[in-house]
Design a protein around this motif. Structure first.
Motif, PDB file in Angstrom:
ATOM      1  N   THR A   6       0.828  -1.200   0.000  1.00  9.71           N
ATOM      2  CA  THR A   6       0.000   0.000   0.000  1.00  9.71           C
ATOM      3  C   THR A   6       0.863   1.250   0.000  1.00  9.71           C
ATOM      4  O   THR A   6       1.788   1.377   0.794  1.00  9.71           O
ATOM      5  N   CYS A   7       0.551   2.167  -0.885  1.00  8.43           N
ATOM      6  CA  CYS A   7       1.242   3.452  -0.920  1.00  8.43           C
ATOM      7  C   CYS A   7       0.854   4.253   0.318  1.00  8.43           C
ATOM      8  O   CYS A   7      -0.331   4.363   0.644  1.00  8.43           O
ATOM      9  N   VAL A   8       1.850   4.811   1.001  1.00  5.32           N
ATOM     10  CA  VAL A   8       1.557   5.549   2.238  1.00  5.32           C
ATOM     11  C   VAL A   8       0.866   6.885   1.959  1.00  5.32           C
ATOM     12  O   VAL A   8       0.281   7.473   2.847  1.00  5.32           O
ATOM     13  N   ALA A   9       0.940   7.356   0.732  1.00  9.42           N
ATOM     14  CA  ALA A   9       0.346   8.654   0.413  1.00  9.42           C
ATOM     15  C   ALA A   9      -1.111   8.525  -0.021  1.00  9.42           C
ATOM     16  O   ALA A   9      -1.984   9.186   0.525  1.00  9.42           O
ATOM     17  N   CYS A  10      -1.379   7.654  -0.973  1.00 13.01           N
ATOM     18  CA  CYS A  10      -2.747   7.571  -1.515  1.00 13.01           C
ATOM     19  C   CYS A  10      -3.487   6.323  -1.068  1.00 13.01           C
ATOM     20  O   CYS A  10      -4.663   6.154  -1.369  1.00 13.01           O
ATOM     21  N   ARG A  11      -2.791   5.422  -0.359  1.00 17.69           N
ATOM     22  CA  ARG A  11      -3.415   4.201   0.176  1.00 17.69           C
ATOM     23  C   ARG A  11      -3.888   3.237  -0.903  1.00 17.69           C
ATOM     24  O   ARG A  11      -4.737   2.400  -0.661  1.00 17.69           O
ATOM     25  N   ILE A  45       5.766   3.884  -1.587  1.00 14.15           N
ATOM     26  CA  ILE A  45       5.059   5.022  -2.152  1.00 14.15           C
ATOM     27  C   ILE A  45       5.055   4.894  -3.672  1.00 14.15           C
ATOM     28  O   ILE A  45       6.029   4.409  -4.260  1.00 14.15           O
ATOM     29  N   CYS A  46       3.957   5.320  -4.297  1.00 16.69           N
ATOM     30  CA  CYS A  46       3.868   5.258  -5.761  1.00 16.69           C
ATOM     31  C   CYS A  46       5.017   6.045  -6.370  1.00 16.69           C
ATOM     32  O   CYS A  46       5.409   7.080  -5.852  1.00 16.69           O
ATOM     33  N   ASN A  47       5.504   5.542  -7.482  1.00 16.01           N
ATOM     34  CA  ASN A  47       6.603   6.208  -8.169  1.00 16.01           C
ATOM     35  C   ASN A  47       6.056   7.337  -9.046  1.00 16.01           C
ATOM     36  O   ASN A  47       6.186   7.319 -10.261  1.00 16.01           O
ATOM     37  N   ASN A  50       2.865  13.067  -7.799  1.00 16.20           N
ATOM     38  CA  ASN A  50       1.660  13.349  -7.028  1.00 16.20           C
ATOM     39  C   ASN A  50       1.754  12.785  -5.622  1.00 16.20           C
ATOM     40  O   ASN A  50       1.506  13.465  -4.646  1.00 16.20           O
ATOM     41  N   CYS A  51       2.111  11.521  -5.542  1.00 17.87           N
ATOM     42  CA  CYS A  51       2.164  10.863  -4.241  1.00 17.87           C
ATOM     43  C   CYS A  51       3.350  11.365  -3.422  1.00 17.87           C
ATOM     44  O   CYS A  51       3.233  11.533  -2.213  1.00 17.87           O
ATOM     45  N   ILE A  52       4.456  11.613  -4.073  1.00 20.65           N
ATOM     46  CA  ILE A  52       5.628  12.116  -3.367  1.00 20.65           C
ATOM     47  C   ILE A  52       5.316  13.479  -2.743  1.00 20.65           C
ATOM     48  O   ILE A  52       5.566  13.716  -1.560  1.00 20.65           O
TER      49      ILE A  52
HETATM   50 ZN   LIG Z   1       0.271   6.578  -4.120  1.00 23.31          ZN
END
Ligand SMILES: [Zn+2]
Length: 83
Positions: A6-11, A45-47, A50-52
């Motif tokens: 799971t990405c910590v930013a967007c879940r 985290i997604c590469n 946006n997520c960063i």
């Molecule tokens: Zn993400």
């Protein structure tokens, strides 16, 4: 079955190859685990920018980032990745 993280930013759940793996090194600095093989607690985290940037702006960044890193080092890493 392919393991998803799971990405910590967007879940959003994604496979490892679409995510960046961040770990704490022996000095407590947040580093990118490019091999994805370091045997330690990690966050994903997604590469994408946006997520960063989303994580960078999160007020509760320490709650999202459940690895032991020095104050500020995760922000520094994210800033470098977001550029
Ligand atoms: Zn993400």
């Amino acid at each position: 079955m392919i393991k998803q993280r799971t990405c910590v930013a967007c879940r959003t759940k994604n496979t490892k190859d679409n995510l960046l793996r961040i770990v704490a090194d022996e000095n407590g600095n947040a580093v990118l685990d490019e091999t994805q093989k370091m045997n330690t607690r990690a966050i994903y985290i997604c590469n994408n920018k946006n997520c960063i940037n989303r994580l960078l702006k999160a007020k509760d960044i320490t709650k999202c980032v459940k690895i032991k890193v020095k104050q500020g080092s995760i922000q520094e890493l994210l800033r470098n990745l977001g550029e």
